[in-house]
Motif scaffolding. Structure first.
Motif, PDB file in Angstrom:
ATOM      1  N   PHE A 261       0.847  -1.189   0.000  1.00  0.00           N
ATOM      2  CA  PHE A 261       0.000   0.000   0.000  1.00  0.00           C
ATOM      3  C   PHE A 261       0.885   1.243   0.000  1.00  0.00           C
TER       4      PHE A 261
ATOM      5  N   ALA B 213       0.413   5.532   0.032  1.00  0.00           N
ATOM      6  CA  ALA B 213      -0.503   6.664   0.150  1.00  0.00           C
ATOM      7  C   ALA B 213       0.311   7.941   0.301  1.00  0.00           C
TER       8      ALA B 213
ATOM      9  N   LEU C 123      -3.839   7.061  -3.364  1.00  0.00           N
ATOM     10  CA  LEU C 123      -3.687   5.748  -2.748  1.00  0.00           C
ATOM     11  C   LEU C 123      -3.440   4.733  -3.854  1.00  0.00           C
TER      12      LEU C 123
ATOM     13  N   ASP D 276      -2.326   0.458  -4.537  1.00  0.00           N
ATOM     14  CA  ASP D 276      -2.091  -0.880  -3.996  1.00  0.00           C
ATOM     15  C   ASP D 276      -1.404  -1.716  -5.073  1.00  0.00           C
TER      16      ASP D 276
END
Length: 716
Positions: free
Chosen positions: A367, A369, A429, A431
């Motif tokens: 992840f 961000a 964001l 992933d």
């Protein structure tokens, strides 16, 4: 000077002769550490090939990442290549980047689209505002992300972005000094030192200074560049570091607010390329300073965090004569106007990013961000003297005389001030999911809020105010498949957007309007074969740019303002190939090729799209080739290099032909025991060519004639 010139000319002939003797290549195994020093203060030129100018990681995605795991085309040009090529500024490295060619000043054509925006260490805040070109003295590497980069960088051109990564303090002590000389009275000196401050290496430093001056080939011109750069890095915790950096720039360019040289419709120069519309008293002077702080830390091997702040303050003053095309009554005379302009700009940006590796449902997720914020004030004070300015002959230009009073007469005019305020805020964001060991899925989303305000006034009286604020969402998704650890195939879809000009959001014109959007589909292959000694990358793409505002002739004007509509569309498609290979342990080869076809695919008959003529885009070549090869002879402690560039035909902003060109350069690098000497020649055959086209009034930008450069480098 003649002895110096003949010595440099030898660097042209020797590489061609020696490159025909491949049997001399040493077949010794590659060293574990391909550094520049043997530990005894001896400079060696024979250890750099094995680096292959490669970068194991890039931060062009805001966090450190292996380029093999990025589902878009990425190129990294590092300081070793700067050094080997004697690169001074950004224009010296474009030939190494497929899909990128020169447009004007610091602007480039990027996958068919004009792009003038640059980032520093992942943040907005380019200190080279207006018409100055970024210098490379304090730059460690240049990262190029091709295609829409909205996920990480917010509003911008869909062609791609260029990110300059600054040099930072090192844990190893070193001192490097360089003396420079060349034709056109080029002289320069620079020095940079780095290392630990304390015995434990908790605090490290870097300090550097650069000076270079020359009188370029265009008449009346003189360039002087100064850079002072300093940084302190503090190890705050295990895995954590705070870096503070300050850089000051001073570029003085006499008679060098350059336009081009006039051409006929076939692209032939109408006079010698030394011709200059500027008087000896004209100038461009940029003074800027940039300050930034960056904190980076990690928590174990699973979590990283960084935050940065950057502030820059710049002021560009220029007084120059602008060519305004041929005199209809005398085709030997070029009409001119005089411009007095001052451009103060300052900006503040913040950035923060975090990554975390988490195992979920049997799959590893990375992840990422982040958020960024930018606030800029850009003011242009301009006054233009349009009458009474002496025309200038193409065949026999005479400077001075009546033109000397132009500045004094312009000073009697009021300034027209354009005050532009820009605010950008974004959060994102992403992933990255490891579906299997060989299959990665990447997906990301970003939201941006933007606000633009423009106020125009003359002599203090406001004539126009406009403002607009809005937001937009951009997405990126990609799939990466690695059939082998050193082969990565990918396909991706990415977006970008650009706010419409604030002046176009007028309600009378039909505003407000949604931003211009860019959508790209790209597929490619990246390889690092034979333990990384062969890197071959292939990318194919299709970009569609929509919502371009044009006058809608089906609607009547409102209060005297033409109605606009987002009815313009442009499609760019092409492919790029990049090859970097250690042919032998002593011979490296870099080759890049880019094909691009950018056309208007949606418009209104009779309406124009910016930077386009007919259905084609200005300065967008179909074909561009660049190459660089370097062969080293350990027994001679010397390296020989040869390179070149080919750019196919283009059109200018006025539809005039810009002829294709092919140029070559070569160099010799020789170790002297205590130092290293570079002898380099550019444009070996002294070809006259146009680096890019501009307008019929201002002509084409000529490329540099044959240029010689010598550098004496000493490292301790």
């Amino acid at each position: 000077m003649s002895v110096f010139r003949y010595t440099l000319l030898a660097s042209v002939v020797l590489p061609a002769a020696l490159s025909t003797v491949p049997a001399l290549a040493q077949q010794a195994p590659f060293p574990a550490d391909a550094g520049e020093s043997d530990g005894a203060d001896t400079i060696i030129v024979t250890g750099r090939v094995q680096r292959l100018y490669r970068a194991e990681q890039t931060t062009v995605g805001k966090a450190a990442e292996d380029p093999m795991n990025i589902p878009q085309s990425v190129q990294v040009i590092n300081s070793e290549l700067f050094t080997d090529q004697g690169a001074r500024d950004a224009t010296d490295i474009y030939r190494n980047i497929s899909g990128v060619s020169f447009f004007s000043y610091a602007g480039v054509t990027f996958r068919g689209f004009r792009q003038d925006q640059s980032f520093y260490d992942g943040q907005r805040g380019n200190p080279f505002i207006g018409f100055s070109v970024p210098q490379l003295f304090n730059i460690e590497r240049v990262e190029v992300l091709k295609g829409p980069a909205g996920l990480f960088f917010g509003p911008g051109s869909p062609g791609g972005i260029i990110n300059y990564v600054s040099k930072t303090p090192s844990d190893t002590s070193s001192l490097r000094m360089v003396a420079t000389g060349g034709n056109y009275d080029r002289v320069g000196i620079s020095a940079e030192a780095t290392g630990p401050v304390d015995a434990d290496g908790i605090i490290t430093y870097r300090v550097g200074g650069f000076y270079e001056a020359m009188d370029p080939y265009r008449r009346n011109t003189t360039n002087k560049a100064k850079i002072a750069d300093g940084a302190i890095a503090i190890r705050t915790n295990e895995g954590g570091k705070l870096t503070l950096q300050a850089t000051i720039y001073d570029n003085y360019l006499r008679a060098n607010r350059l336009r081009g040289v006039l051409v006929d419709d076939a692209g032939n120069f109408l006079t010698d390329i030394r011709w200059n519309a500027n008087e000896p008293t004209d100038f461009l002077h940029l003074k800027s300073q940039a300050y930034q702080a960056r904190y980076e830390t990690s928590v174990g091997d699973r979590v990283t965090f960084d935050a940065g702040v950057r502030y820059f303050d710049a002021r560009e003053a220029q007084k120059y004569h602008e060519p305004r095309g041929l005199d209809p009554a005398n085709p030997d005379l070029v009409r001119r106007e005089f411009r007095d302009q001052i451009r103060p700009v300052h900006g503040l940006s913040f950035m923060t990013n975090a990554t975390a590796r988490v195992d979920l449902l049997g799959m590893e997720h990375k992840f990422q961000a982040g958020a960024d914020w930018y606030d800029e004030k850009n003011v242009l004070d301009s006054r233009i003297l349009r009458t009474g300015v002496t025309s200038l002959s193409l065949s026999n230009p005479v400077y001075g005389g009546a033109a000397e009073g132009d500045a004094a007469r312009a000073a009697l005019l009021p300034f027209t001030t354009t005050d532009t305020r820009t605010k950008r805020q974004g959060v994102y964001l992403q992933d990255q999911i490891s579906l299997t060991r060989s299959l990665l899925l990447v997906g990301g989303v970003r939201y941006d809020h933007f606000e633009d305000k423009v106020t125009t006034s003359t002599g203090g009286a406001v004539s126009n105010r406009s403002s607009y604020r809005d937001g937009d969402v951009t997405l990126r998704t990609g799939l990466i498949f690695k059939p082998l650890p050193d082969i990565s195939t990918y396909v991706s879809w990415s977006q970008s957007f650009e706010p419409q000009a604030a002046a176009s959001q007028d309600a009378n014109a039909g505003g407000p309007f949604a931003p211009v959007t860019g959508n790209q589909v790209e597929g490619g292959v990246k390889t690092q074969l034979f333990e990384g000694r062969l890197q071959a990358n292939l990318a194919a793409y299709r970009i569609v740019r929509r919502n371009i505002l044009q006058v809608d002739p089906s609607l009547p004007p409102v209060n005297g303002v033409d109605q606009l509509a987002p009815i313009g569309e442009v499609t760019s498609k092409g492919f790029e190939v990049d090859l970097a290979a250690d042919i032998t342990p002593d011979w490296v080869l870099l080759v890049n090729y880019g094909y691009n076809d950018t056309r208007i695919t949606g418009t209104v008959a009779g309406q124009a799209i910016t930077n386009a003529v007919g259905d084609r885009f200005a300065n967008a070549p179909r074909h561009k080739v660049g190459f660089w090869t370097r062969y080293q002879f350990p027994v001679l402690d010397a390296a020989f290099a040869f390179g070149g560039e080919h750019v196919s035909s283009r059109i200018s902003l006025s539809g005039q032909s810009v002829q294709p060109y092919t140029i070559f350069d070569a160099s010799i690098t020789k170790g002297l025991g205590f130092a290293e000497l570079l002898l380099r020649v550019d444009n070996i055959f002294d070809k006259v060519y146009a680096a890019s086209g501009f307008s019929a009034q201002s002509g084409h930008f000529p490329g540099e004639p044959r240029t010689f450069l010598a550098e004496l480098r000493v490292r301790f």
